[in-house]
Design a protein around this motif. Structure first.
Motif, short mmCIF file in Angstrom:
data_model
loop_
_atom_site.label_atom_id
_atom_site.label_comp_id
_atom_site.label_asym_id
_atom_site.label_seq_id
_atom_site.Cartn_x
_atom_site.Cartn_y
_atom_site.Cartn_z
N GLU A 1 14.80 44.35 22.84
CA GLU A 1 14.99 43.43 23.93
C GLU A 1 16.37 42.69 23.80
O GLU A 1 16.74 41.92 24.67
N MET A 2 16.63 42.16 22.53
CA MET A 2 17.78 41.35 22.10
C MET A 2 19.14 42.06 21.87
O MET A 2 20.18 41.39 21.51
N ASN A 3 19.05 43.32 22.00
CA ASN A 3 20.51 44.33 21.75
C ASN A 3 21.31 43.76 22.56
O ASN A 3 22.63 43.82 22.36
N LYS A 4 21.11 43.41 24.01
CA LYS A 4 22.07 42.89 24.93
C LYS A 4 21.41 41.75 25.59
O LYS A 4 20.18 41.73 25.97
N LEU A 5 22.26 40.78 26.16
CA LEU A 5 21.77 39.66 26.71
C LEU A 5 22.57 39.56 28.09
O LEU A 5 23.61 40.12 28.27
N MET A 6 22.04 39.00 28.89
CA MET A 6 22.65 38.72 30.46
C MET A 6 22.94 37.32 30.57
O MET A 6 21.82 36.37 30.21
N LEU A 7 23.90 36.61 31.07
CA LEU A 7 24.31 35.50 31.50
C LEU A 7 24.37 35.34 32.83
O LEU A 7 25.03 36.05 33.40
N ILE A 8 23.46 34.37 33.53
CA ILE A 8 23.57 34.24 35.02
C ILE A 8 23.94 32.76 35.22
O ILE A 8 23.28 31.73 34.73
N LEU A 9 24.86 32.55 36.23
CA LEU A 9 25.28 31.46 36.78
C LEU A 9 24.66 31.22 38.21
O LEU A 9 24.98 32.14 38.96
N SER A 10 23.81 30.30 38.46
CA SER A 10 23.34 30.26 39.73
C SER A 10 23.86 28.92 40.36
O SER A 10 23.45 27.95 39.81
N ILE A 11 24.77 28.78 41.44
CA ILE A 11 25.27 27.60 42.02
C ILE A 11 24.48 27.25 43.30
O ILE A 11 24.37 28.22 44.11
N TYR A 12 23.89 25.95 43.50
CA TYR A 12 23.04 25.67 44.33
C TYR A 12 23.07 24.01 44.92
O TYR A 12 23.74 23.49 43.71
N LYS A 13 22.49 23.54 45.89
CA LYS A 13 22.60 22.42 46.30
C LYS A 13 21.22 21.88 46.40
O LYS A 13 20.36 22.46 46.62
N ARG A 14 20.82 20.52 45.80
CA ARG A 14 19.60 19.89 45.65
C ARG A 14 20.09 18.33 45.93
O ARG A 14 20.97 17.88 45.08
N SER A 15 19.25 17.90 46.83
CA SER A 15 19.32 16.48 47.19
C SER A 15 20.67 16.03 47.41
O SER A 15 21.32 14.76 46.88
N GLY A 16 21.38 16.72 48.27
CA GLY A 16 22.81 16.41 48.32
C GLY A 16 23.78 16.71 47.26
O GLY A 16 25.14 16.42 47.44
N ASN A 17 23.49 17.01 46.02
CA ASN A 17 24.32 17.46 45.03
C ASN A 17 24.72 18.97 44.57
O ASN A 17 23.68 19.69 44.82
N LYS A 18 25.69 19.15 44.22
CA LYS A 18 25.66 20.65 43.83
C LYS A 18 25.55 20.76 42.51
O LYS A 18 26.15 20.00 41.34
N TYR A 19 24.99 21.93 41.87
CA TYR A 19 24.72 22.00 40.34
C TYR A 19 25.15 23.79 40.00
O TYR A 19 25.09 24.45 41.06
N VAL A 20 25.48 23.88 38.89
CA VAL A 20 25.46 25.21 38.22
C VAL A 20 24.39 25.52 37.21
O VAL A 20 24.21 24.48 36.33
N GLY A 21 23.40 26.45 37.39
CA GLY A 21 22.36 26.53 36.48
C GLY A 21 22.92 27.70 35.58
O GLY A 21 23.36 29.05 35.97
N TYR A 22 22.59 27.44 34.49
CA TYR A 22 22.90 28.60 33.27
C TYR A 22 21.90 29.17 32.76
O TYR A 22 20.87 28.24 32.20
N SER A 23 21.49 30.59 32.60
CA SER A 23 20.47 30.96 32.07
C SER A 23 20.77 32.19 31.36
O SER A 23 21.60 33.18 31.78
N VAL A 24 20.08 32.33 30.21
CA VAL A 24 20.65 33.49 29.22
C VAL A 24 19.26 34.24 29.33
O VAL A 24 18.08 33.68 28.96
N HIS A 25 19.35 35.69 29.61
CA HIS A 25 18.10 36.45 29.54
C HIS A 25 18.16 37.52 28.58
O HIS A 25 19.28 38.24 28.31
N ASN A 26 17.05 38.02 28.03
CA ASN A 26 17.16 39.29 27.22
C ASN A 26 16.94 40.51 28.08
O ASN A 26 16.65 40.29 29.46
N LEU A 27 16.61 41.72 27.70
CA LEU A 27 16.42 42.94 28.64
C LEU A 27 15.11 43.09 29.23
O LEU A 27 15.06 44.09 29.86
N PHE A 28 14.30 42.27 28.70
CA PHE A 28 12.94 42.18 29.41
C PHE A 28 13.08 41.30 30.67
O PHE A 28 11.74 41.04 31.38
N GLY A 29 14.23 40.71 30.81
CA GLY A 29 14.26 39.50 31.75
C GLY A 29 13.66 38.12 31.55
O GLY A 29 13.62 37.22 32.14
#
Length: 333
Positions: A81-109
């Motif tokens: 499951e570590m042979n390839k990884l996925m990088l996800i950027l999620s842009i969202y708003k919370r409490s009037g502010n804008k954030y980008v969330g970075y998360s790295v996942h393996n092939l099992f999610g």
């Protein structure tokens, strides 16, 4: 005369067999060669060749031998499951502010790193802000093999926002990033990804709709049928801000009673046009008792029959990331 367009080549057969074994190992995680034969229907000779290829590429690991009930040891293999990884950027708003969330996942999610950063509020996200973050994570995780970016549906002012649509501008931006990082990059709206994430956790729901209803904000709607996100021309679908009852303003009113009334009318419209079996309403601010008030406004038995199972949730980001994992896995195939 043979129709060559329907002829399956030996290379296509090999790729199909490879994908068959990959999927079986991904699902089972650890599997004996005899179980793989049972799951795939492939011959021992073909299976051994494919397993050798997958071990050589690092996709599969030799997990040694285990004793079987008949006393004969059997070779086992483990999906890497570590042979390839996925990088996800999620842009969202919370409490009037804008954030980008970075998360790295393996092939099992599974998430192996997660962080959020406050970004400067603007009409559109600047491409350079995202590129810097991508570079940072790729340098830390060289196995990253795909990048998925989810964005709010109303973030369509700049180059990145417009890339949500599957048009020529989107292709240029994706191509620019892919050339820089030498890996696939794609964009998706948060509501499309969240609807897919909702479908994954609901189980046994054929048709799911997700709706963002936040007072003072542009509403969004996504559709997922049998595990596939439904998209219209240029990737645009579910543009409920253009429903006539929004009077060309395109946002849910900030005043709570007006927001409540328009949210109910919006849901009734989505119900009657699409008839989903399950609907997730992403909102933190709708008044208590909203679903009961919705039910009271259903005017006929026919409309009552259209009422889906409804949940009101504030887990937009969690569903979005879950949906992006699925889209990233599909992109890797």
């Amino acid at each position: 005369m043979v129709d060559t367009s329907l002829t399956i080549t030996s290379r296509q057969i090999r790729e199909q067999n490879l994908q068959l074994v990959r999927q079986a190992l991904h699902d089972e995680q650890v599997c004996t060669s005899s179980k793989l034969k049972e799951l795939t229907g492939l011959s021992v000779v073909t299976l051994n060749k494919i397993i050798s290829l997958l071990i050589a590429s690092g996709e599969v690991l030799d997990a040694g031998k285990v004793n079987m009930p008949n006393g004969r040891p059997a070779s086992t293999y483990r999906f890497n499951e570590m042979n390839k990884l996925m990088l996800i950027l999620s842009i969202y708003k919370r409490s009037g502010n804008k954030y980008v969330g970075y998360s790295v996942h393996n092939l099992f999610g599974e998430c192996i790193e997660r962080k959020e950063e406050l970004i400067e509020e603007s009409d559109s996200i600047q491409t350079n802000e995202l590129k810097i973050g991508m570079e940072r994570y790729i340098s830390r995780h060289p196995k990253i093999s795909v990048i998925g970016v989810s964005m709010p549906s109303d973030d369509v002012g700049g180059r990145v926002g417009s890339a949500i649509r599957h048009d020529s501008q989107s292709k240029r931006l994706s191509s620019h990033l892919e050339k820089q990082f030498n890996i696939p990059v794609f964009f998706e709206t948060d509501i499309n990804a969240a609807t897919l994430g909702c479908y994954k956790r609901c189980k046994n729901q054929e048709y799911v709709s997700g709706v963002i209803l936040v007072p003072g904000k542009i509403p969004g709607c996504g559709f997922c049928y049998n595990g596939a996100v439904l998209r219209g021309k240029d990737g645009m679908a579910g543009e409920i801000r253009y429903f006539p009852m929004y009077n060309d303003i395109g946002v849910l009113p900030s005043e709570s009673m007006q927001a409540d009334d328009l949210a109910i009318r919006t849901i009734r419209a989505v119900m009657c046009v699409l008839n989903p079996g399950y609907m997730a309403i992403y909102s933190e601010t709708l008044r208590p008792g909203f679903i009961d008030r919705l039910k009271k406004q259903l005017g006929t038995p026919a409309e009552e029959a259209l009422l889906p199972k409804i949940e009101i949730t504030d887990n937009l980001r969690e569903d979005t990331v879950s949906g992006m994992v699925s889209l990233c896995l599909e992109a890797l195939k």
